[in-house]
Design a protein around this motif. Structure first.
Motif, short mmCIF file in Angstrom:
data_model
loop_
_atom_site.label_atom_id
_atom_site.label_comp_id
_atom_site.label_asym_id
_atom_site.label_seq_id
_atom_site.Cartn_x
_atom_site.Cartn_y
_atom_site.Cartn_z
N LYS A 243 1.01 -1.30 0.20
CA LYS A 243 0.29 0.07 -0.11
C LYS A 243 0.87 1.21 0.00
CE LYS A 243 -4.06 -1.93 2.64
NZ LYS A 243 -4.90 -2.22 3.57
N LYS A 244 1.79 1.10 -0.52
CA LYS A 244 3.14 2.48 -0.57
C LYS A 244 3.28 3.08 0.42
CE LYS A 244 0.95 3.34 -5.36
NZ LYS A 244 0.74 4.63 -6.48
N MET A 245 3.59 2.26 1.69
CA MET A 245 3.70 2.95 3.15
C MET A 245 4.93 1.82 3.50
SD MET A 245 -0.02 1.59 5.18
CE MET A 245 1.18 1.76 7.15
N TYR A 246 5.50 0.81 3.66
CA TYR A 246 5.55 0.04 3.09
C TYR A 246 6.24 -1.00 2.01
CZ TYR A 246 8.15 -3.89 6.46
OH TYR A 246 8.65 -4.83 7.26
N GLY A 247 7.62 -1.47 3.06
CA GLY A 247 8.28 -2.20 2.22
C GLY A 247 9.28 -2.67 2.09
N THR A 248 9.88 -2.93 0.80
CA THR A 248 11.96 -3.12 0.11
C THR A 248 12.40 -1.68 -0.20
OG1 THR A 248 11.19 -5.93 -0.26
CG2 THR A 248 13.69 -4.16 -1.29
N ARG A 249 13.33 -1.32 1.15
CA ARG A 249 13.71 0.49 0.06
C ARG A 249 15.65 0.06 0.52
NH1 ARG A 249 12.40 3.93 5.45
NH2 ARG A 249 14.09 5.31 4.80
N THR A 250 15.84 -1.04 0.36
CA THR A 250 17.31 -1.19 0.75
C THR A 250 17.59 -2.61 -0.16
OG1 THR A 250 17.79 1.08 1.87
CG2 THR A 250 19.45 -0.78 1.37
N HIS A 251 18.55 -2.24 -1.20
CA HIS A 251 19.06 -4.16 -1.90
C HIS A 251 20.61 -3.37 -0.73
CE1 HIS A 251 15.76 -4.63 -3.95
NE2 HIS A 251 15.97 -2.95 -4.66
N SER A 252 21.50 -4.26 -1.06
CA SER A 252 22.91 -4.49 -0.11
C SER A 252 23.52 -5.74 -0.75
CB SER A 252 22.93 -4.60 0.99
OG SER A 252 22.51 -3.28 2.34
N ILE A 253 24.91 -5.31 -1.93
CA ILE A 253 25.15 -6.69 -2.11
C ILE A 253 26.65 -6.70 -1.93
CG2 ILE A 253 26.36 -8.41 -4.03
CD1 ILE A 253 23.71 -7.26 -5.49
N ILE A 254 27.52 -7.30 -0.61
CA ILE A 254 28.51 -7.74 -0.21
C ILE A 254 29.87 -8.56 -0.83
CG2 ILE A 254 30.29 -7.66 1.40
CD1 ILE A 254 27.81 -6.29 3.34
N LEU A 255 30.63 -8.19 -1.66
CA LEU A 255 30.93 -9.23 -1.93
C LEU A 255 33.01 -9.33 -1.67
CD1 LEU A 255 30.46 -9.08 -6.04
CD2 LEU A 255 29.45 -10.18 -4.67
N VAL A 256 33.33 -10.20 -1.43
CA VAL A 256 35.23 -9.99 -1.19
C VAL A 256 35.44 -11.33 -2.32
CG1 VAL A 256 36.47 -11.03 0.67
CG2 VAL A 256 34.42 -9.86 1.45
N ASP A 257 36.34 -10.81 -2.76
CA ASP A 257 37.08 -11.56 -4.37
C ASP A 257 38.30 -12.67 -3.62
OD1 ASP A 257 39.60 -10.24 -3.99
OD2 ASP A 257 38.72 -9.24 -5.88
N LYS A 258 38.08 -13.39 -4.35
CA LYS A 258 39.70 -14.48 -3.82
C LYS A 258 40.56 -13.36 -3.44
CE LYS A 258 42.41 -17.89 -5.77
NZ LYS A 258 44.53 -17.33 -5.80
N ASP A 259 41.46 -11.92 -3.87
CA ASP A 259 42.13 -11.31 -4.00
C ASP A 259 42.08 -9.96 -2.32
OD1 ASP A 259 44.13 -12.60 -5.65
OD2 ASP A 259 43.18 -11.52 -7.25
N TRP A 260 41.07 -10.45 -1.34
CA TRP A 260 40.40 -9.92 -1.13
C TRP A 260 40.14 -8.20 -1.03
CZ3 TRP A 260 40.11 -12.73 4.06
CH2 TRP A 260 41.07 -14.00 3.22
N ASN A 261 39.31 -8.36 -2.57
CA ASN A 261 39.18 -7.08 -2.42
C ASN A 261 37.49 -6.56 -2.61
OD1 ASN A 261 41.24 -5.84 -4.30
ND2 ASN A 261 40.97 -7.35 -5.68
N ILE A 262 37.16 -5.81 -1.74
CA ILE A 262 35.84 -5.97 -0.62
C ILE A 262 34.61 -4.87 -1.28
CG2 ILE A 262 34.65 -5.66 1.29
CD1 ILE A 262 37.41 -5.70 3.59
N GLU A 263 33.53 -5.03 -1.38
CA GLU A 263 32.66 -4.06 -2.37
C GLU A 263 31.47 -4.19 -2.41
OE1 GLU A 263 31.26 -2.95 -6.56
OE2 GLU A 263 32.46 -4.08 -7.14
#
Length: 273
Positions: A227-247
């Motif tokens: 009802k346009k008052m409650y819902g999903t408002r943030t998507h978060s994606i976290i990646l740590v690759d083999k070489d320890w690079n973090i996004e």
């Protein structure tokens, strides 16, 4: 409602990841919040609650300790359908306190459950270092701590861990399939974002229907919009690759939110361990 999927792999091959997290935050649109950023004092990465008397609370965040070479992640999930008490401590400070503590996860969990009363919650955490990766699940409904070591594909939602919602079970399988079939980082991120935006109903779900009899159909999808008052408002994606690079990638509704004209803002914070 919120949902979180986690993949851990302590010994990834080339092109694979040590840690992959995909998570949705569901909240009332009128509740003010701040987009993810790096706190200059604590080095914590994540968004912040701006609700009066709950300022700087967090639903999700991570902290990289370069000296100790540890990445610590925390995510708070409310438990749907449980009684709420206005005269208890705010759950929003559990995540930042966990990310800042010098205690071990188990000691922090024990002290947390002893320290005071909170409304029903699940806390999901990850400890990643050069030797190992461990995921923990803590709940006060009922009190329990679960530990998952090594290579894992996990899903968590707004119910006890032994009674997962159907969308958590179904989403976990899709999450695993996306990881196995994606051929590049961009393809992986796009596919995970598509999963987090899925409006497909995951029914039947007796557990969700029991916990939210008036709204279980609307809450049965990974992406929630009521009802346009409650819902999903943030998507978060976290990646740590083999070489320890973090996004840390975040898509979030620009606040204050106008339900008739929603504007999505995208940010990406990078680090390394």
């Amino acid at each position: 409602m919120c949902i979180t999927f986690i993949e851990t792999n302590p010994n990834p091959k080339n092109g694979e990841y040590r840690l992959i997290i995909a998570s949705n935050r569901d909240e009332f649109y009128k509740r003010p919040s701040k987009q993810a950023f790096i706190c200059p004092d604590t080095k914590i990465i994540g968004g912040r609650d701006l609700e009066e008397n709950r300022e700087n609370g967090m639903w999700l965040g991570l902290r990289v300790d370069e000296k100790k070479q540890i990445l610590r992640f925390g995510c708070l999930l409310n438990v749907t359908g449980e009684e709420k008490n206005a005269n208890v401590q705010s759950r929003g400070f559990i995540v930042p306190n966990y990310l800042k503590t010098k205690d071990s996860p188990i000691l922090f969990f024990e002290n947390l459950l002893k320290s005071g009363e909170f409304n029903a919650f699940n806390l999901v955490s990850v400890e990643l270092n050069k030797k190992e990766v461990t995921t923990y699940f803590l709940s006060n409904t009922p009190n329990q701590v679960c530990k998952f070591s090594g290579e894992q594909t996990l899903g968590f939602g707004n119910s006890p861990i032994n009674r997962p919602l159907t969308k958590v079970r179904n989403g976990r399988y899709k999450f695993k399939e996306i990881i196995q079939t994606s051929k590049s980082k961009e393809e992986l991120k796009n596919a995970l974002l598509k999963l987090l935006k899925s409006s497909e109903k995951n029914l039947p779900d007796p557990e969700l229907q029991r916990r939210a009899p008036q709204a279980f159909e609307q809450l049965s999808s990974i992406y929630v919009d009521i009802k346009k008052m409650y819902g999903t408002r943030t998507h978060s994606i976290i990646l740590v690759d083999k070489d320890w690079n973090i996004e840390f990638h975040e898509d979030t509704m620009d606040s204050p939110i106008n339900p008739e004209d929603i504007i999505w803002k995208t940010s990406s914070i990078k680090s390394n361990l």
